[in-house]
Design a protein around this motif. Structure first.
Motif, PDB file in Angstrom:
ATOM      1  N   LEU A  19       0.821  -1.214   0.000  1.00  4.77           N
ATOM      2  CA  LEU A  19       0.000   0.000   0.000  1.00  4.77           C
ATOM      3  C   LEU A  19       0.857   1.268   0.000  1.00  4.77           C
ATOM      4  CD1 LEU A  19      -2.842  -0.834   2.578  1.00  4.77           C
ATOM      5  CD2 LEU A  19      -3.104  -0.489   0.122  1.00  4.77           C
ATOM      6  N   LEU A  20       1.869   1.298   0.880  1.00  3.54           N
ATOM      7  CA  LEU A  20       2.561   2.567   1.123  1.00  3.54           C
ATOM      8  C   LEU A  20       4.050   2.592   0.784  1.00  3.54           C
ATOM      9  CD1 LEU A  20       0.931   3.289   4.606  1.00  3.54           C
ATOM     10  CD2 LEU A  20       0.293   4.303   2.427  1.00  3.54           C
ATOM     11  N   ASN A  55       8.961  -0.437  -2.834  1.00  2.72           N
ATOM     12  CA  ASN A  55       8.830   0.936  -3.347  1.00  2.72           C
ATOM     13  C   ASN A  55       8.443   1.000  -4.828  1.00  2.72           C
ATOM     14  OD1 ASN A  55       8.911   2.856  -1.417  1.00  2.72           O
ATOM     15  ND2 ASN A  55      10.874   3.727  -2.018  1.00  2.72           N
ATOM     16  N   LYS A  56       8.936   0.083  -5.616  1.00  8.00           N
ATOM     17  CA  LYS A  56       8.672   0.144  -7.060  1.00  8.00           C
ATOM     18  C   LYS A  56       7.251  -0.281  -7.418  1.00  8.00           C
ATOM     19  CE  LYS A  56      13.311  -0.122  -8.897  1.00  8.00           C
ATOM     20  NZ  LYS A  56      13.472   1.325  -8.944  1.00  8.00           N
ATOM     21  N   HIS A  77       2.916   6.131  -4.979  1.00  2.00           N
ATOM     22  CA  HIS A  77       4.193   6.255  -5.670  1.00  2.00           C
ATOM     23  C   HIS A  77       4.363   7.613  -6.339  1.00  2.00           C
ATOM     24  CE1 HIS A  77       1.421   4.461  -8.635  1.00  2.00           C
ATOM     25  NE2 HIS A  77       2.038   5.264  -9.474  1.00  2.00           N
ATOM     26  N   ILE A  78       5.488   7.781  -6.981  1.00  2.89           N
ATOM     27  CA  ILE A  78       5.823   9.038  -7.648  1.00  2.89           C
ATOM     28  C   ILE A  78       5.829   8.796  -9.154  1.00  2.89           C
ATOM     29  CG2 ILE A  78       7.676  10.728  -8.011  1.00  2.89           C
ATOM     30  CD1 ILE A  78       8.491  10.360  -5.133  1.00  2.89           C
ATOM     31  N   LYS A  79       5.295   9.749  -9.889  1.00  2.23           N
ATOM     32  CA  LYS A  79       5.322   9.644 -11.351  1.00  2.23           C
ATOM     33  C   LYS A  79       6.026  10.866 -11.918  1.00  2.23           C
ATOM     34  CE  LYS A  79       3.462   6.089 -13.310  1.00  2.23           C
ATOM     35  NZ  LYS A  79       2.282   5.400 -12.850  1.00  2.23           N
ATOM     36  N   ASN A 113      10.990   5.989  -8.103  1.00  2.00           N
ATOM     37  CA  ASN A 113      10.552   5.075  -7.045  1.00  2.00           C
ATOM     38  C   ASN A 113      11.692   4.166  -6.583  1.00  2.00           C
ATOM     39  OD1 ASN A 113       7.654   5.764  -6.872  1.00  2.00           O
ATOM     40  ND2 ASN A 113       7.725   5.210  -9.034  1.00  2.00           N
ATOM     41  N   SER A 114      12.862   4.774  -6.447  1.00  2.00           N
ATOM     42  CA  SER A 114      14.023   3.989  -6.005  1.00  2.00           C
ATOM     43  C   SER A 114      13.782   3.498  -4.572  1.00  2.00           C
ATOM     44  CB  SER A 114      15.290   4.847  -6.054  1.00  2.00           C
ATOM     45  OG  SER A 114      15.540   5.428  -4.803  1.00  2.00           O
TER      46      SER A 114
END
Lengths: 284, 45
Positions: free
Chosen positions: A81-82, A214-215, A220-222, A249-250
């Motif tokens: 989830l996180l 994380n990946k 997450h980050i885009k 998303n490292s």
């Protein structure tokens, strides 16, 4: 500002048994059946929930169980989830380190040549949280919670110091082991004044677990690769040593949002399963 | 889409593990440890 508020509220809410701090005792309620997502010692006088790393060791080093399905499931759910959003937003010890880092001393930014140091947290996870508690046990089949016992500076800070301060009998029992753990805590505090989130980067087994997710985590980050001009502002803003425009998303990313704030063209978005723009889809 | 399927599968599998853990009464081990002062955690035991 929002992140700081969430960090403070989480730290206060999960450690709100204030009587414990006054009496030198800990909370004994049923809420401790559940783990909190961040690193928070269950022997902290204020703690209302359990520490996932402590709980994992408690189960696997008991005589009845070889592995903890309960905790593995917990890590899978929270991680999926996180991811390391937990580190950046929900961990009280992360907040503590960020405050420590504000002490105006000369800061050290380790170059990528020292990137291998980040693997130490995986070593701590494998050796002290998994192997020693599972494989080494006494005549009754009970093992040692090795990470809690020999390494964890969170336990020393949140539980050891307040309990020894208020509880005379515990104070009289403290010896070499306590001094060793106090030494580790002091070292972590000292290094955290120089290196941003030293413990999270190099020592935290919980961060190591969440890093694995994380990946693929829902949060997450885009990066909008069409809008990104690779100016490097995000790279300079990232205190975790990541390269956001290359690998948003490292495993090191704690979702603090510093890169997003620094981006002059708003190419960075964060959130739960953000829809990808059609034009960029081929690039991902 | 692939990501979402994987996320769903992992959360589902995680939930099954949690339920198995509860059925095996692992939570009682956690509770017992958590409601007593952990001497190892504070550097005594």
């Amino acid at each position: 500002m929002l992140r700081k508020t969430v960090q403070i509220i989480t730290a206060v809410l999960t450690n709100s048994y204030y009587k414990g701090f006054l009496n030198g005792t800990i909370y004994k309620g049923k809420s401790k059946l559940f783990c909190v997502p961040g690193f928070n010692c269950y022997s902290c006088p204020g703690a209302l929930g359990s520490c996932p790393i402590g709980a994992f060791q408690a189960v696997v080093n008991s005589a009845q169980y070889f592995i903890s399905f309960y905790l593995l499931g917990f890590f899978l759910i929270i991680g999926t989830l996180l991811g390391r959003f937990v580190c950046g937003w929900l961990c009280p010890f992360g907040l503590f380190q960020e405050w420590i880092y504000k002490i105006p001393l000369r800061k050290v930014h380790l170059s990528h040549r020292y990137g291998f140091l980040k693997y130490f947290k995986y070593l701590f996870l494998l050796v002290f949280v998994i192997f020693i508690p599972i494989l080494f046990s006494n005549a009754w089949g009970v093992g040692d919670p090795a990470y809690c016992k020999y390494i964890c500076p969170v336990g020393t800070l949140e539980a050891g110091i307040p309990l020894l301060y208020t509880n005379e009998s515990l104070r009289s029992a403290a010896g070499t082991l306590f001094n060793w753990k106090l030494g580790i805590l002091l070292l972590v505090v000292l290094l955290s004044t120089k290196i941003y989130r030293f413990f999270c980067k190099y020592m935290c087994p919980l961060g190591a677990i969440y890093a694995l997710f994380n990946k693929i985590s829902c949060y997450h980050i885009k990066i909008d690769k069409q809008a990104c001009n690779k100016c490097g502002n995000c790279l300079n803003a990232c205190k975790m040593g990541g390269i956001p425009y290359e690998d948003p998303n490292s495993p090191e990313c704690i979702r603090c949002g510093a890169c997003k704030k620094a981006c002059p063209v708003n190419a960075i978005t964060t959130g739960f399963n953000i829809p990808v723009r059609k034009a960029n889809f081929r690039r991902f | 889409m692939k990501h979402r399927a994987l996320q769903f599968a992992l959360i589902l599998f995680g939930s099954m593990l949690v339920i198995t853990g509860i059925k095996r009464q692992e939570v009682h081990t956690v509770l017992t440890k958590a409601i007593n002062i952990c001497l190892e955690c504070i550097g005594i035991g």
